[in-house]
Design a protein around this motif. Structure first.
Motif, short mmCIF file in Angstrom:
data_model
loop_
_atom_site.label_atom_id
_atom_site.label_comp_id
_atom_site.label_asym_id
_atom_site.label_seq_id
_atom_site.Cartn_x
_atom_site.Cartn_y
_atom_site.Cartn_z
N ILE A 108 -25.53 -27.22 -45.99
CA ILE A 108 -24.99 -26.19 -46.89
C ILE A 108 -25.63 -26.34 -48.28
O ILE A 108 -26.02 -25.35 -48.90
N PHE A 111 -29.23 -25.07 -48.00
CA PHE A 111 -29.27 -23.61 -47.93
C PHE A 111 -28.95 -22.97 -49.28
O PHE A 111 -29.52 -21.95 -49.65
N ARG A 112 -28.02 -23.60 -50.03
CA ARG A 112 -27.64 -23.07 -51.34
C ARG A 112 -28.84 -23.10 -52.31
O ARG A 112 -29.00 -22.22 -53.14
N ARG A 116 -29.36 -17.75 -52.34
CA ARG A 116 -28.04 -17.55 -52.94
C ARG A 116 -27.03 -17.20 -51.85
O ARG A 116 -27.27 -16.30 -51.04
N PRO A 117 -25.89 -17.92 -51.79
CA PRO A 117 -24.89 -17.63 -50.75
C PRO A 117 -24.36 -16.20 -50.86
O PRO A 117 -24.32 -15.61 -51.94
N THR A 129 -17.77 -17.29 -46.65
CA THR A 129 -19.01 -17.43 -47.42
C THR A 129 -20.14 -17.77 -46.46
O THR A 129 -20.01 -18.68 -45.63
N TYR A 131 -23.85 -19.13 -45.83
CA TYR A 131 -24.99 -19.90 -46.31
C TYR A 131 -26.11 -19.77 -45.27
O TYR A 131 -25.87 -19.98 -44.08
N TYR A 132 -27.29 -19.45 -45.73
CA TYR A 132 -28.39 -19.30 -44.77
C TYR A 132 -29.68 -19.89 -45.34
O TYR A 132 -29.90 -19.93 -46.55
#
Length: 382
Positions: A108, A111-112, A116-117, A129, A131-132
């Protein structure tokens, strides 16, 4: 690398064009990366919107084909969906990650930093939320400019060494041509000297004078023969390495300063080796003269012949100031010299004669402030 002055303008133009092409490729790659990243962002925002609508549906409501289609199509982008009840859903990631909460937290955070989440909201309430991270294709594209630069550097290095090798080849041809021309030029006065010496023999003079002149004329003939053979494949024949080394030793001993002490020792009386006598004697003379120069004309020169298995070693030692260890290999490079006068070709020619023509080895066996030992190793002809 030194370029021909006539070609400096074209070389500069080629360099500028190459730099422009590389810059254009890198700029296009960077633009494509940004565009691809924006498209992935749009895709994830659509996925998040579909997820928002899906989470807001009643339990028994039909999600519809559109929602299912959107969920099914996203198979490349790694995602972590954190719901408002802190439950976690992982997509397009290793199954082992789902059971390890510490790894999920690290992902997480990663990814952050990458993207941007996306907050999934419905009627002002945050449902989850998203996250990618970057897809596999995007990650590969990110490193493409680096790979491209490495390839360009490799290509440039290859081109540089091709130019350098070509230049060295041209220099070798030039030295060979100069040597052959020198041999040709020496031939004319040498023939004249032969005639004048024969005339001196008919005069009432000390016959020892004419005898010594004969020796020097023979020496000049030998030198001429050596120069004429540079650049050509020499003919080898079976010779006694002890006798050939002793001949070179005796000639130098009689013509060197009385402040130089010479010694010769061989562990065998006879040792057959395939040699070109003229070139081998030249090598011995080069090494001995280098030793004399290192001693500044005062000291000891020793030559020793030692059989060693199927090889025979010829050791030439002096009591000079020595060679720094870092220069053991570079002293055989053309142009390398510590003398104020000289072209630095003696040892490079010696190395070529021993290793290329006679298939042997030459090296600095040892060196210190007390002196240096050079070693030639040749195969015994059995």
């Amino acid at each position: 690398m030194n370029f021909n002055p006539k070609h400096k303008a074209s070389n500069l133009l080629l360099l500028i064009a190459s730099f422009a092409i590389v810059s254009l490729i890198l700029w296009n790659t960077n633009s494509f990366f940004k565009k691809f990243k924006e498209e992935e962002r749009n895709k994830m925002e659509i996925w998040a919107m579909a997820q928002s609508e899906f989470l807001s549906l009643a339990v028994d409501a039909d999600p519809g084909n559109l929602h299912i289609k959107i969920f099914q199509n996203n198979t490349s982008t790694p995602m972590i969906l954190v719901n408002k009840d802190n439950s976690i859903k992982v997509n397009n990631m290793p199954l082992a990650l789902i059971k390890d909460t510490s790894l999920i937290r690290k992902k997480i955070a990663t990814f952050r930093n990458e993207n941007r989440p996306i907050s999934i909201d419905y009627k002002g309430e945050t449902l989850a939320t998203l996250y990618y991270g970057n897809s596999e294709v995007l990650n590969k594209l990110k490193y493409y400019p680096i790979a491209l630069l490495l390839i360009i550097c490799l290509f440039g290095t290859v081109i540089y060494f091709l130019f350098k090798t070509n230049k060295t080849s041209e220099q070798n041809k030039l030295w060979a041509g100069m040597a052959k021309e020198t041999a040709h030029q020496i031939g004319t006065p040498l023939s004249s000297l032969l005639g004048w010496n024969e005339l001196l023999k008919t005069e009432n003079i000390n016959p020892e004078i004419a005898k010594e002149i004969d020796k020097d004329i023979f020496r000049l003939e030998t030198i001429t023969e050596r120069f004429s053979k540079i650049g050509s494949l020499p003919i080898l024949k079976e010779c006694d390495i002890v006798e050939e080394t002793k001949n070179a030793y005796d000639y130098l001993r009689l013509r060197s300063s009385k402040f130089i002490q010479f010694s010769f020792h061989s562990q065998v009386d006879h040792m057959p080796v395939m040699l070109n006598s003229a070139l081998y004697n030249w090598t011995i003379e080069n090494l001995v003269k280098n030793g004399i120069d290192a001693m500044k004309g005062k000291g000891s020169i020793a030559i020793e012949i030692i059989p060693h298995g199927h090889m025979v070693r010829i050791l030439i030692s002096d009591t000079g100031s020595g060679i720094p260890k870092k220069n053991f290999s570079t002293i055989f490079t053309p142009g390398a010299t510590s003398k104020k006068r000289g072209w630095g070709l003696g040892l490079s020619l010696a190395k070529r004669i021993v290793e290329e023509y006679h298939k042997g080895k030459i090296k600095v066996l040892s060196s210190s402030k007390e002196g240096t030992i050079m070693q030639i190793a040749l195969k015994i002809n059995k």
